[in-house]
Design an enzyme around this catalytic site. Structure first.
Site, PDB file in Angstrom:
ATOM      1  N   ASP A  31       0.850  -1.196   0.000  1.00  0.00           N
ATOM      2  CA  ASP A  31       0.000   0.000   0.000  1.00  0.00           C
ATOM      3  C   ASP A  31       0.882   1.241   0.000  1.00  0.00           C
ATOM      4  O   ASP A  31       2.021   1.206   0.484  1.00  0.00           O
ATOM      5  CB  ASP A  31      -0.933   0.010   1.219  1.00  0.00           C
ATOM      6  CG  ASP A  31      -2.216   0.780   0.951  1.00  0.00           C
ATOM      7  OD1 ASP A  31      -3.276   0.150   0.813  1.00  0.00           O
ATOM      8  OD2 ASP A  31      -2.139   2.033   0.855  1.00  0.00           O
ATOM      9  N   GLU A 153     -14.381  -8.483  -8.125  1.00  0.00           N
ATOM     10  CA  GLU A 153     -14.613  -9.008  -6.771  1.00  0.00           C
ATOM     11  C   GLU A 153     -16.088  -8.830  -6.401  1.00  0.00           C
ATOM     12  O   GLU A 153     -16.671  -7.785  -6.646  1.00  0.00           O
ATOM     13  CB  GLU A 153     -13.716  -8.246  -5.774  1.00  0.00           C
ATOM     14  CG  GLU A 153     -13.820  -8.736  -4.369  1.00  0.00           C
ATOM     15  CD  GLU A 153     -13.653 -10.253  -4.272  1.00  0.00           C
ATOM     16  OE1 GLU A 153     -12.581 -10.757  -4.603  1.00  0.00           O
ATOM     17  OE2 GLU A 153     -14.617 -10.930  -3.871  1.00  0.00           O
ATOM     18  N   PHE A 154     -16.648  -9.869  -5.771  1.00  0.00           N
ATOM     19  CA  PHE A 154     -18.069  -9.804  -5.400  1.00  0.00           C
ATOM     20  C   PHE A 154     -18.290  -9.885  -3.895  1.00  0.00           C
ATOM     21  O   PHE A 154     -19.419 -10.037  -3.446  1.00  0.00           O
ATOM     22  CB  PHE A 154     -18.834 -10.936  -6.100  1.00  0.00           C
ATOM     23  CG  PHE A 154     -18.758 -10.868  -7.597  1.00  0.00           C
ATOM     24  CD1 PHE A 154     -19.583 -10.004  -8.311  1.00  0.00           C
ATOM     25  CD2 PHE A 154     -17.850 -11.640  -8.298  1.00  0.00           C
ATOM     26  CE1 PHE A 154     -19.505  -9.922  -9.690  1.00  0.00           C
ATOM     27  CE2 PHE A 154     -17.769 -11.564  -9.686  1.00  0.00           C
ATOM     28  CZ  PHE A 154     -18.592 -10.704 -10.386  1.00  0.00           C
ATOM     29  N   LEU A 252     -34.430  -7.691  -1.407  1.00  0.00           N
ATOM     30  CA  LEU A 252     -35.781  -7.119  -1.427  1.00  0.00           C
ATOM     31  C   LEU A 252     -36.050  -6.568  -0.034  1.00  0.00           C
ATOM     32  O   LEU A 252     -36.880  -7.095   0.705  1.00  0.00           O
ATOM     33  CB  LEU A 252     -36.816  -8.190  -1.786  1.00  0.00           C
ATOM     34  CG  LEU A 252     -36.911  -8.572  -3.253  1.00  0.00           C
ATOM     35  CD1 LEU A 252     -38.045  -9.548  -3.475  1.00  0.00           C
ATOM     36  CD2 LEU A 252     -37.119  -7.332  -4.145  1.00  0.00           C
ATOM     37  N   ALA A 254     -36.844  -3.151   2.029  1.00  0.00           N
ATOM     38  CA  ALA A 254     -37.183  -1.723   1.974  1.00  0.00           C
ATOM     39  C   ALA A 254     -36.512  -0.991   3.126  1.00  0.00           C
ATOM     40  O   ALA A 254     -36.282  -1.553   4.191  1.00  0.00           O
ATOM     41  CB  ALA A 254     -38.696  -1.555   2.056  1.00  0.00           C
ATOM     42  N   GLY A 259     -26.347   1.868   0.147  1.00  0.00           N
ATOM     43  CA  GLY A 259     -25.206   2.781   0.304  1.00  0.00           C
ATOM     44  C   GLY A 259     -23.926   1.992   0.160  1.00  0.00           C
ATOM     45  O   GLY A 259     -23.906   0.944  -0.479  1.00  0.00           O
ATOM     46  N   CYS A 262     -19.773   0.704  -2.912  1.00  0.00           N
ATOM     47  CA  CYS A 262     -19.933   0.059  -4.229  1.00  0.00           C
ATOM     48  C   CYS A 262     -21.194   0.457  -4.996  1.00  0.00           C
ATOM     49  O   CYS A 262     -21.107   1.061  -6.052  1.00  0.00           O
ATOM     50  CB  CYS A 262     -19.881  -1.452  -4.067  1.00  0.00           C
ATOM     51  SG  CYS A 262     -18.238  -2.009  -3.605  1.00  0.00           S
ATOM     52  N   ARG A 329     -18.829   5.000   3.815  1.00  0.00           N
ATOM     53  CA  ARG A 329     -18.868   5.634   2.494  1.00  0.00           C
ATOM     54  C   ARG A 329     -20.289   5.530   1.917  1.00  0.00           C
ATOM     55  O   ARG A 329     -20.866   4.457   1.868  1.00  0.00           O
ATOM     56  CB  ARG A 329     -17.851   4.968   1.557  1.00  0.00           C
ATOM     57  CG  ARG A 329     -16.412   5.285   1.958  1.00  0.00           C
ATOM     58  CD  ARG A 329     -15.412   4.583   1.069  1.00  0.00           C
ATOM     59  NE  ARG A 329     -15.300   3.170   1.369  1.00  0.00           N
ATOM     60  CZ  ARG A 329     -14.409   2.345   0.799  1.00  0.00           C
ATOM     61  NH1 ARG A 329     -13.564   2.815  -0.098  1.00  0.00           N
ATOM     62  NH2 ARG A 329     -14.354   1.074   1.126  1.00  0.00           N
TER      63      ARG A 329
HETATM   64  P1  NAD Z   1     -10.291   0.961  -0.153  1.00  0.00           P
HETATM   65  O1  NAD Z   1     -10.419   2.411  -0.360  1.00  0.00           O
HETATM   66  O2  NAD Z   1     -10.758   0.339   1.116  1.00  0.00           O
HETATM   67  O3  NAD Z   1      -8.764   0.546  -0.331  1.00  0.00           O
HETATM   68  C1  NAD Z   1      -7.962   0.970  -1.381  1.00  0.00           C
HETATM   69  C2  NAD Z   1      -6.504   0.915  -0.911  1.00  0.00           C
HETATM   70  O4  NAD Z   1      -5.656   1.131  -2.042  1.00  0.00           O
HETATM   71  C3  NAD Z   1      -6.154   1.999   0.121  1.00  0.00           C
HETATM   72  O5  NAD Z   1      -5.541   1.413   1.234  1.00  0.00           O
HETATM   73  C4  NAD Z   1      -5.181   2.901  -0.652  1.00  0.00           C
HETATM   74  O6  NAD Z   1      -4.189   3.498   0.184  1.00  0.00           O
HETATM   75  C5  NAD Z   1      -4.559   1.918  -1.610  1.00  0.00           C
HETATM   76  N1  NAD Z   1      -3.926   2.507  -2.793  1.00  0.00           N
HETATM   77  C6  NAD Z   1      -4.364   3.531  -3.557  1.00  0.00           C
HETATM   78  N2  NAD Z   1      -3.499   3.739  -4.557  1.00  0.00           N
HETATM   79  C7  NAD Z   1      -2.513   2.846  -4.437  1.00  0.00           C
HETATM   80  C8  NAD Z   1      -1.339   2.565  -5.181  1.00  0.00           C
HETATM   81  N3  NAD Z   1      -1.033   3.241  -6.285  1.00  0.00           N
HETATM   82  N4  NAD Z   1      -0.527   1.586  -4.755  1.00  0.00           N
HETATM   83  C9  NAD Z   1      -0.818   0.877  -3.645  1.00  0.00           C
HETATM   84  N5  NAD Z   1      -1.927   1.087  -2.910  1.00  0.00           N
HETATM   85  C10 NAD Z   1      -2.754   2.056  -3.305  1.00  0.00           C
HETATM   86  O7  NAD Z   1     -11.011   0.280  -1.391  1.00  0.00           O
HETATM   87  P2  NAD Z   1     -11.855  -1.087  -1.421  1.00  0.00           P
HETATM   88  O8  NAD Z   1     -13.159  -0.887  -0.761  1.00  0.00           O
HETATM   89  O9  NAD Z   1     -10.990  -2.208  -1.020  1.00  0.00           O
HETATM   90  O10 NAD Z   1     -12.161  -1.194  -2.976  1.00  0.00           O
HETATM   91  C11 NAD Z   1     -11.146  -1.490  -3.906  1.00  0.00           C
HETATM   92  C12 NAD Z   1     -11.791  -1.786  -5.248  1.00  0.00           C
HETATM   93  O11 NAD Z   1     -12.598  -2.964  -5.141  1.00  0.00           O
HETATM   94  C13 NAD Z   1     -12.739  -0.689  -5.734  1.00  0.00           C
HETATM   95  O12 NAD Z   1     -12.656  -0.615  -7.131  1.00  0.00           O
HETATM   96  C14 NAD Z   1     -14.099  -1.188  -5.322  1.00  0.00           C
HETATM   97  O13 NAD Z   1     -15.126  -0.689  -6.128  1.00  0.00           O
HETATM   98  C15 NAD Z   1     -13.944  -2.680  -5.516  1.00  0.00           C
HETATM   99  N6  NAD Z   1     -14.825  -3.500  -4.669  1.00  0.00           N
HETATM  100  C16 NAD Z   1     -15.030  -3.158  -3.378  1.00  0.00           C
HETATM  101  C17 NAD Z   1     -15.845  -3.954  -2.572  1.00  0.00           C
HETATM  102  C18 NAD Z   1     -16.118  -3.586  -1.140  1.00  0.00           C
HETATM  103  O14 NAD Z   1     -17.007  -4.197  -0.549  1.00  0.00           O
HETATM  104  N7  NAD Z   1     -15.405  -2.640  -0.547  1.00  0.00           N
HETATM  105  C19 NAD Z   1     -16.427  -5.117  -3.104  1.00  0.00           C
HETATM  106  C20 NAD Z   1     -16.171  -5.445  -4.433  1.00  0.00           C
HETATM  107  C21 NAD Z   1     -15.367  -4.632  -5.208  1.00  0.00           C
END
Ligand code: NAD
Length: 436
Positions: A31, A153-154, A252, A254, A259, A262, A329
């Site tokens: 990270d 990712e799901f 389903l 209500a 939020g 995603c 978020r």
């Molecule tokens: P997040 O914001 O929790 O984490 C992202 C991480 O990436 C942060 O720790 C940030 O510091 C790091 N980062 C940013 N730029 C970087 C770089 N250049 N090099 C290394 N690290 C870097 O995000 P998240 O919730 O884990 O989501 C990540 C992706 O997965 C998004 O596209 C999201 O839409 C997708 N996603 C999220 C979920 C979920 O439930 N949160 C589920 C499915 C898919």
């Protein structure tokens, strides 16, 4: 055993890296956030996710999982680089790809051996090709051998480890079948269906899935509005619909609307993509409209009940966008709080896990130590997140504490008849039968 580098240690990256380590691979989680990595090295989790802390500790002890901010070290000898960085909404609703670009550039600059770049971030259709172009351009002259695979990712926050380990399916998209097969090998042990498609189809599967789930939420919320007026109970309607296997119970539900990090951003990004490519996302627009309406309708109900919201004390139970996560978020609670404050309400709140995240954002909200402190002197309580803790409150005590016994159940979790028998004024979402 494979050597894997996971770029990004958020909800997705940290869970993915830890689970792959638990499946026997050697994983380095990377990270750019030094604080986050230093904490992880000390065993301190950057997020709340049930079971994660123990699983991380177990795999660190076993020598399969490590954390770093050093790209070179993380990518050394890695056969796979998973990109799991954030893709937040840009100004126009588009997915902001700056973090994906930065990760791709780093991989291009620092890798000097064959590698499969696996994109786990949710990205617009065509991003896999774009990432391949970035890496190709930046590594030109070095003959870097790489392939890009999309692996959306799901997982759901709150049950992320279980969702990873017991996935309904794994989707892999690539222009190179061999690369997709290589990634498939990592997942074979999960014994779940693995669907291999081209890059763009895999990217679309992710957006279409989230948009469909968001549609189910908005659909039942639209029905809820009608139930309220027509004297039906939307909870029972949803159950009655959901027994039909073609429909299913899931989502389903209500309430205040969806939020999280995603659904709102992904529906927005898909709609943006549609317009950009000349199609009209009418259904997606309606889904977003209805979702927003749910927050406003809750405020309307409170205003209707209390006359005016000016100087009224409104207690919010729950801040995270759903239970079992600290993620706020796009949480409905935030929008509702904003709307209430706009009308002069004094807002206080409590959440089991999200207080730290909320403290930075909700400077004008009095954050309380428990639900009873929230209720003390309140003119109304709004249930915004259905944490288990809120399901069995001592309502006799709460009634004694409140200035006005008004309950707005934004998650249709409480028992209206019981609460009315205690003397509360109760409102749910779409529970018309009990209102009549
Ligand atoms: P997040 O914001 O929790 O984490 C992202 C991480 O990436 C942060 O720790 C940030 O510091 C790091 N980062 C940013 N730029 C970087 C770089 N250049 N090099 C290394 N690290 C870097 O995000 P998240 O919730 O884990 O989501 C990540 C992706 O997965 C998004 O596209 C999201 O839409 C997708 N996603 C999220 C979920 C979920 O439930 N949160 C589920 C499915 C898919």
């Amino acid at each position: 055993m494979s050597k894997i580098c996971v770029v990004g240690t958020g909800y997705v990256g940290l869970v993915t890296g830890t689970c792959f380590a638990d499946l026997g691979n050697r994983v380095t989680c990377l990270d750019i956030d030094e604080n986050r990595i230093n904490n992880l090295k000390q065993g301190v989790m950057p997020i709340y996710e049930p079971g994660l802390e123990q699983l991380v500790a177990q795999n660190v002890r076993a020598g399969r999982l490590e954390f770093t901010t050093d790209f070179k070290e993380a990518l050394k000898g890695a056969e796979f680089a998973f990109i799991a960085v954030g893709t937040p909404s840009g100004v126009d609703g588009e997915a902001d790809l700056q973090y994906v670009r930065a990760a791709a550039e780093m991989i291009a600059d620092l890798v000097d051996h064959p590698i499969v770049v696996v994109n786990k971030s949710t990205v617009p259709v065509g991003t896999g090709d774009w990432v391949a172009d970035i890496i190709k351009k930046r590594s030109s002259g070095r003959d870097l051998q790489f392939n890009v695979v999309s692996n959306p990712e799901f997982l759901r926050e709150g049950s992320a480890i279980n969702d990873f380990m017991n996935a309904d399916r794994v989707v892999l998209g690539s222009t190179n079948r061999e690369a997709a097969n290589k990634v498939a090998q990592l997942y074979l042990i999960l014994r779940c269906p693995i669907l291999i498609t081209d890059l763009r189809t895999a990217e679309m599967i992710k957006y279409a899935s989230n948009a469909f789930l968001a549609t189910k939420i908005s659909f039942i919320n639209e029905i809820a509005g009608m139930c309220e007026e027509l004297g039906a109970d939307v909870n029972e309607v949803a159950v009655g619909m959901g027994y039909d296997k073609r429909i299913g119970q899931a989502f389903l539900v209500a309430g205040l609307g969806g939020g999280g990090s995603c659904f709102p951003k992904d529906v927005k990004a898909l709609a943006h993509m549609a317009v950009l490519h000349g199609t009209h996302p009418q259904l997606l627009q309606a889904v977003m409209d209805i979702n927003r309406t749910q927050r406003r309708r809750a405020v309307y109900q409170l205003r209707k009940q209390l006359g005016s919201l000016d100087e009224k004390v409104i207690g919010i139970l729950g801040l995270s966008f759903k239970p079992n996560t600290d993620d706020i978020r796009e949480a409905p609670s935030l929008e509702v709080i904003h709307l209430l404050q706009n009308e002069g309400a004094i807002v206080r709140a409590y959440d089991q896990q999200a207080m730290e995240n909320a403290a930075g954002m909700l400077t004008k909200v009095n954050l309380c130590k428990d639900p009873y402190e929230v209720a003390d002197g309140a003119d109304a309580l709004l249930l915004a997140t259905e944490w288990n803790e809120f399901k069995q409150l001592d309502f006799v005590r709460i009634k004694g504490l409140m200035r006005e016994p008004v309950l707005m159940d934004g998650r249709n979790t409480w028992d209206p008849e019981y609460l009315r028998s205690l003397g509360f004024t109760y409102f749910g979402v779409g529970r018309g039968k009990t209102t009549r």
